[in-house]
Scaffold this motif. Structure first.
Motif, mmCIF file in Angstrom:
data_model
loop_
_atom_site.group_PDB
_atom_site.id
_atom_site.type_symbol
_atom_site.label_atom_id
_atom_site.label_comp_id
_atom_site.label_asym_id
_atom_site.label_seq_id
_atom_site.Cartn_x
_atom_site.Cartn_y
_atom_site.Cartn_z
ATOM 1 N N PHE A 48 -52.752 -59.220 22.399
ATOM 2 C CA PHE A 48 -52.481 -58.082 21.529
ATOM 3 C C PHE A 48 -53.714 -57.208 21.324
ATOM 4 C CE2 PHE A 48 -49.514 -61.444 20.455
ATOM 5 C CZ PHE A 48 -48.301 -60.790 20.514
ATOM 6 N N ILE A 49 -54.651 -57.286 22.245
ATOM 7 C CA ILE A 49 -55.839 -56.447 22.168
ATOM 8 C C ILE A 49 -55.425 -54.972 22.264
ATOM 9 C CG2 ILE A 49 -57.964 -55.776 23.338
ATOM 10 C CD1 ILE A 49 -58.282 -58.634 24.246
ATOM 11 N N ALA A 50 -55.840 -54.164 21.325
ATOM 12 C CA ALA A 50 -55.505 -52.739 21.330
ATOM 13 C C ALA A 50 -56.365 -52.020 22.351
ATOM 14 C CB ALA A 50 -55.724 -52.129 19.946
ATOM 15 N N GLY A 51 -55.727 -51.160 23.123
ATOM 16 C CA GLY A 51 -56.456 -50.454 24.158
ATOM 17 C C GLY A 51 -57.060 -49.162 23.659
ATOM 18 N N CYS A 52 -57.816 -48.558 24.518
ATOM 19 C CA CYS A 52 -58.444 -47.273 24.229
ATOM 20 C C CYS A 52 -57.474 -46.171 24.651
ATOM 21 C CB CYS A 52 -59.766 -47.172 24.975
ATOM 22 S SG CYS A 52 -60.622 -45.608 24.712
ATOM 23 N N SER A 53 -56.976 -45.399 23.687
ATOM 24 C CA SER A 53 -55.957 -44.379 23.974
ATOM 25 C C SER A 53 -56.535 -43.256 24.818
ATOM 26 C CB SER A 53 -55.396 -43.825 22.669
ATOM 27 O OG SER A 53 -54.462 -42.801 22.942
ATOM 28 N N GLN A 54 -55.767 -42.816 25.794
ATOM 29 C CA GLN A 54 -56.131 -41.693 26.649
ATOM 30 C C GLN A 54 -55.383 -40.418 26.270
ATOM 31 O OE1 GLN A 54 -58.574 -42.122 29.037
ATOM 32 N NE2 GLN A 54 -58.717 -44.142 28.063
ATOM 33 N N ILE A 55 -54.624 -40.467 25.148
ATOM 34 C CA ILE A 55 -53.826 -39.321 24.726
ATOM 35 C C ILE A 55 -54.742 -38.256 24.126
ATOM 36 C CG2 ILE A 55 -51.923 -38.554 23.258
ATOM 37 C CD1 ILE A 55 -50.891 -41.407 23.248
ATOM 38 N N PRO A 56 -54.665 -37.024 24.592
ATOM 39 C CA PRO A 56 -55.481 -35.955 23.989
ATOM 40 C C PRO A 56 -55.114 -35.750 22.526
ATOM 41 C CG PRO A 56 -54.547 -35.264 26.099
ATOM 42 C CD PRO A 56 -53.878 -36.542 25.737
ATOM 43 N N SER A 57 -56.075 -35.361 21.746
ATOM 44 C CA SER A 57 -55.826 -35.077 20.331
ATOM 45 C C SER A 57 -54.853 -33.904 20.209
ATOM 46 C CB SER A 57 -57.141 -34.752 19.625
ATOM 47 O OG SER A 57 -56.900 -34.417 18.265
ATOM 48 N N TYR A 58 -53.779 -34.104 19.445
ATOM 49 C CA TYR A 58 -52.751 -33.071 19.317
ATOM 50 C C TYR A 58 -53.036 -32.203 18.092
ATOM 51 C CZ TYR A 58 -48.299 -30.760 18.540
ATOM 52 O OH TYR A 58 -47.330 -29.810 18.322
ATOM 53 N N GLU A 59 -52.955 -30.916 18.280
ATOM 54 C CA GLU A 59 -53.092 -29.954 17.197
ATOM 55 C C GLU A 59 -51.851 -29.079 17.144
ATOM 56 O OE1 GLU A 59 -56.627 -27.683 17.547
ATOM 57 O OE2 GLU A 59 -57.986 -29.421 17.448
ATOM 58 N N HIS A 60 -51.348 -28.902 15.932
ATOM 59 C CA HIS A 60 -50.160 -28.055 15.766
ATOM 60 C C HIS A 60 -50.482 -26.632 16.216
ATOM 61 C CE1 HIS A 60 -46.427 -26.586 14.024
ATOM 62 N NE2 HIS A 60 -47.115 -25.623 13.432
ATOM 63 N N PRO A 61 -49.672 -26.059 17.115
ATOM 64 C CA PRO A 61 -49.963 -24.707 17.611
ATOM 65 C C PRO A 61 -50.021 -23.692 16.476
ATOM 66 C CG PRO A 61 -48.243 -25.751 18.919
ATOM 67 C CD PRO A 61 -48.458 -26.621 17.731
ATOM 68 N N LYS A 62 -51.015 -22.841 16.530
ATOM 69 C CA LYS A 62 -51.146 -21.800 15.517
ATOM 70 C C LYS A 62 -50.284 -20.607 15.917
ATOM 71 C CE LYS A 62 -55.843 -23.106 14.147
ATOM 72 N NZ LYS A 62 -57.259 -22.657 13.995
ATOM 73 N N ARG A 102 -41.046 -31.847 21.910
ATOM 74 C CA ARG A 102 -41.203 -31.939 23.370
ATOM 75 C C ARG A 102 -42.636 -31.618 23.778
ATOM 76 N NH1 ARG A 102 -35.662 -30.337 23.118
ATOM 77 N NH2 ARG A 102 -34.425 -31.964 24.143
ATOM 78 N N LEU A 103 -43.289 -30.771 23.020
ATOM 79 C CA LEU A 103 -44.702 -30.515 23.250
ATOM 80 C C LEU A 103 -45.528 -31.760 22.957
ATOM 81 C CD1 LEU A 103 -47.038 -28.560 23.868
ATOM 82 C CD2 LEU A 103 -46.952 -27.840 21.464
ATOM 83 N N ILE A 104 -45.184 -32.478 21.890
ATOM 84 C CA ILE A 104 -45.869 -33.727 21.552
ATOM 85 C C ILE A 104 -45.626 -34.777 22.634
ATOM 86 C CG2 ILE A 104 -45.932 -35.628 19.885
ATOM 87 C CD1 ILE A 104 -45.291 -33.594 17.696
ATOM 88 N N ALA A 105 -44.389 -34.837 23.143
ATOM 89 C CA ALA A 105 -44.078 -35.794 24.212
ATOM 90 C C ALA A 105 -44.869 -35.470 25.478
ATOM 91 C CB ALA A 105 -42.577 -35.776 24.502
ATOM 92 N N ALA A 106 -45.014 -34.193 25.792
ATOM 93 C CA ALA A 106 -45.799 -33.796 26.964
ATOM 94 C C ALA A 106 -47.270 -34.152 26.778
ATOM 95 C CB ALA A 106 -45.640 -32.299 27.207
ATOM 96 N N ASN A 107 -47.763 -34.044 25.543
ATOM 97 C CA ASN A 107 -49.149 -34.420 25.262
ATOM 98 C C ASN A 107 -49.355 -35.926 25.463
ATOM 99 O OD1 ASN A 107 -51.832 -33.526 24.032
ATOM 100 N ND2 ASN A 107 -51.255 -35.194 22.658
ATOM 101 N N ALA A 108 -48.383 -36.730 25.021
ATOM 102 C CA ALA A 108 -48.460 -38.178 25.214
ATOM 103 C C ALA A 108 -48.355 -38.542 26.689
ATOM 104 C CB ALA A 108 -47.353 -38.872 24.417
ATOM 105 N N ASN A 109 -47.610 -37.759 27.444
ATOM 106 C CA ASN A 109 -47.466 -38.028 28.873
ATOM 107 C C ASN A 109 -48.788 -37.859 29.617
ATOM 108 O OD1 ASN A 109 -45.789 -38.684 31.139
ATOM 109 N ND2 ASN A 109 -45.886 -36.543 31.742
ATOM 110 N N ILE A 110 -49.660 -36.988 29.101
ATOM 111 C CA ILE A 110 -50.996 -36.853 29.696
ATOM 112 C C ILE A 110 -51.759 -38.163 29.553
ATOM 113 C CG2 ILE A 110 -53.216 -35.667 29.514
ATOM 114 C CD1 ILE A 110 -51.731 -33.188 28.599
#
Length: 482
Positions: A15-29, A301-309
């Motif tokens: 159950f070792i937690a990995g290092c996330s590769q997901i870019p930091s998400y910011e709500h579009p202005k 869907r934008l958040i899902a695309a960010n997680a897909n990165i």
């Protein structure tokens, strides 16, 4: 047992937690106006209202709400959207299960006899092999791949749920518009029917006058032509009404049998009226982003695309799979659980990409492009939403002004017809003046119904454009008044 405890002590490592590769998400202005246009602000009233009361005031009875409830229960688009939602929920559960090790049960039994002629010769023997064990396997999430999968699945679920609300809102508005159109067509049919009756009476009067020599045959023929004209309009209105009734039946999910047996008398409606005080919540432009389900779906869907990165980037790094087996093995089944029959095995496999012709790196680039596309779609969804609100407000204000002018026209044409009839009866003018006045009045009355339909449709479009569901949305967002 000691060996089993040794294997069990390795479980926390899984159950070792990995290092996330997901870019930091910011709500579009998004640059938003602070208020709606001042000339349209008066159309948005601060009054408490729920959906049922709103639909009842719009239609004048409970029929519209009944049809909307029927559509929400039986409409095919809503049923498909609900299935998509259930599928997204299952996919999220499937993704969440990858956080935990997979545990399975293995069992085997066999009987083997060797050959005397095989090497070494003359050593023929027979033996059995019985085994029972528990197999544990797990892939370490060192690079946050599982977390990315979960975030992606959760965002897709939220988007699908918002899509479901969008379909329900769209269907409700479509049913309302179809019902309003049916109300207008019923009113047109009634207007045409009354006009046909008045033209028949006028023809009978002209025929009587012809017998006494007070009019010429020309007046009779003109009356006959006018009667045929309004009868044609009456038949056309009946056809359009029946077609609208069929479309409404399909929209609410009626069965083919019910559709085939429907008649024009099965759904009576009130007349369209000018609704000046139908309440609408006082919604600020910024609150539209929180109310519109299509905007919420676009951002998810934008958040899902960010997680897909993050998922694509995690594939660039090595993966480590752990496998453990604890069980029992014996030559004889009756000694399977005897002392000394227990066995165990532990292994770790590393799979590291070395050279794949840039396939994994290309996946990262593709996922980043997909995120940019989702951002553009999100921004376009917002633009479309504000356009729909402004269009509905403009249509509402314009049709209200048109109704005032249309009412003045109908009143003036009614007076014109009365004067033309008086002049003809007194012998000061030909029957042609009466016919022109009748045609103009009939056309103006039909136009008046059409403008009332435009006004009512604009109200429904504004309801939809603002996100609808007054009572439900207000409960979710305390900042929304009314």
């Amino acid at each position: 047992m000691k060996k089993f405890i040794t294997i069990s002590s390795l479980v926390p490592i899984l159950f070792i937690a990995g290092c996330s590769q997901i870019p930091s998400y910011e709500h579009p202005k998004t640059e938003l106006p602070k208020t709606w246009p001042s000339e349209n602000a008066g159309l948005v009233l601060q009054m408490n209202v729920d959906d049922k009361s709103w639909w009842q005031q719009l239609s004048g009875d409970q029929s519209l709400q009944t049809l909307i409830d029927e559509a929400l229960e039986h409409n095919s688009d809503i049923a498909l959207a609900k299935l998509n939602l259930l599928q997204a929920q299952s996919l999220l559960k499937q993704s969440q299960s990858s956080r935990f090790p997979e545990i399975g049960l293995t069992a085997g039994l066999s009987r083997t006899q060797t050959s005397d002629e095989a090497y070494p010769q003359f050593t023929q023997t027979s033996y059995g092999n019985f085994s029972l064990g528990t197999l544990l396997s797990y892939e370490l999430d060192l690079w946050g791949k599982v977390d990315a999968l979960n975030q992606q699945a959760e965002a897709n679920l939220n988007a699908t749920q918002a899509d479901y609300q969008t379909v329900k809102l769209t269907v409700s508005a479509a049913v309302a518009n179809a019902y309003l159109n049916l109300m207008a067509l019923n009113q047109d049919v009634e207007l045409a029917e009354n006009t046909v009756q008045s033209r028949k009476e006028a023809l009978e009067l002209r025929q009587t006058q012809l017998e006494y020599g007070s009019v010429t045959p020309l007046s009779v023929h003109q009356a006959e032509a006018e009667l045929a004209s309004v009868e044609l309009a009456f038949n056309q209105q009946q056809v359009q009404r029946d077609l609208q009734l069929h479309a409404l039946a399909v929209l609410v999910g009626r069965s083919p049998k019910s559709l085939m047996t429907m008649s024009r008398e099965t759904l009576q409606t009130n007349k369209l009226t000018l609704i000046e005080s139908l309440p609408l919540p006082n919604i600020l432009p910024s609150e539209l982003l929180e109310r519109r389900p299509d905007i919420l779906a676009a951002e998810q869907r934008l958040i899902a695309a960010n997680a897909n990165i993050g998922l694509a980037k995690a594939a660039l790094f090595p993966s480590i799979s752990l496998t453990g087996l604890v069980g029992f093995q014996s030559e004889a089944l009756n000694r399977l659980f005897a002392a000394g029959s227990n066995n165990w095995n532990a292994s770790a496999d590393i799979n590291a990409p070395i050279f794949d012709y840039g396939r994994r790196q290309t996946n990262v680039e593709v996922s980043e492009i997909e995120k940019q596309a989702m951002l553009i779609q999100y921004q376009q969804t917002i633009r479309t939403a504000f356009k729909e609100v402004l269009d509905a407000m403009t249509q509402l204000e314009g049709s209200y002004k048109q109704l005032e002018a249309q009412q003045h026209q109908v009143t003036a044409l009614q007076q014109t017809l009365d004067l033309a009839q008086t002049r003809f009866d007194a012998g000061y003018s030909s029957y042609l003046e009466v016919l022109d006045a009748q045609r103009n009045l009939f056309s103006a009355e039909l136009s008046q119904v059409a403008v009332k339909l435009t006004y009512s449709t604009a109200l429904v479009n504004l309801y939809k454009a603002l996100g609808g569901n007054w009572e439900t949305q207000t409960a979710k967002n305390p900042s929304i008044k009314g």
